[in-house]
Design a protein around this motif. Sequence first.
Motif, PDB file in Angstrom:
ATOM      1  N   SER A  62      -1.779  -6.293  -1.534  1.00  0.00           N
ATOM      2  CA  SER A  62      -2.237  -5.053  -2.167  1.00  0.00           C
ATOM      3  C   SER A  62      -1.081  -3.883  -2.323  1.00  0.00           C
ATOM      4  O   SER A  62      -1.546  -3.046  -3.349  1.00  0.00           O
ATOM      5  N   ARG A  63       0.107  -3.974  -1.847  1.00  0.00           N
ATOM      6  CA  ARG A  63       1.135  -3.061  -2.070  1.00  0.00           C
ATOM      7  C   ARG A  63       1.524  -3.108  -3.437  1.00  0.00           C
ATOM      8  O   ARG A  63       2.401  -2.103  -4.122  1.00  0.00           O
ATOM      9  N   ARG A  72      -4.002   2.395  -9.220  1.00  0.00           N
ATOM     10  CA  ARG A  72      -4.598   1.833  -8.008  1.00  0.00           C
ATOM     11  C   ARG A  72      -5.651   2.569  -7.660  1.00  0.00           C
ATOM     12  O   ARG A  72      -5.634   3.683  -7.365  1.00  0.00           O
ATOM     13  N   GLU A  75      -6.801  -0.614  -2.122  1.00  0.00           N
ATOM     14  CA  GLU A  75      -5.868  -1.791  -1.665  1.00  0.00           C
ATOM     15  C   GLU A  75      -7.171  -3.105  -1.755  1.00  0.00           C
ATOM     16  O   GLU A  75      -6.438  -4.179  -2.056  1.00  0.00           O
TER      17      GLU A  75
END
Length: 97
Positions: A62-63, A72, A75
Amino acid sequence: DAGAQAALQRGASLLPGGVLTVEGEFRRGDVIELRSVDGIALARGQAQYNAAESARIAGRHSREIEAILGFRYGEALVHRDDLVLLHHSDCDNEVAT
């Protein structure tokens, strides 16, 4: 994958790292079906990313989302608040991949 399936059954969100493939066309906000590797429908939920974006981040942490996409939305591919698990009585004691 099996880890994502187990996480969904515990009430977690679907994160990109647990996704092996993305099929079909969908837009952000569409309701999509989440399936096991064996093709069993596990859940349905609202996509936070469209099909092309989801395919690009599938299998990634997710990062990494913002570095890959340039933005973004969150996440998760499908947040736990936006999904419903589908119950299969024949699968109660099984964990598919």
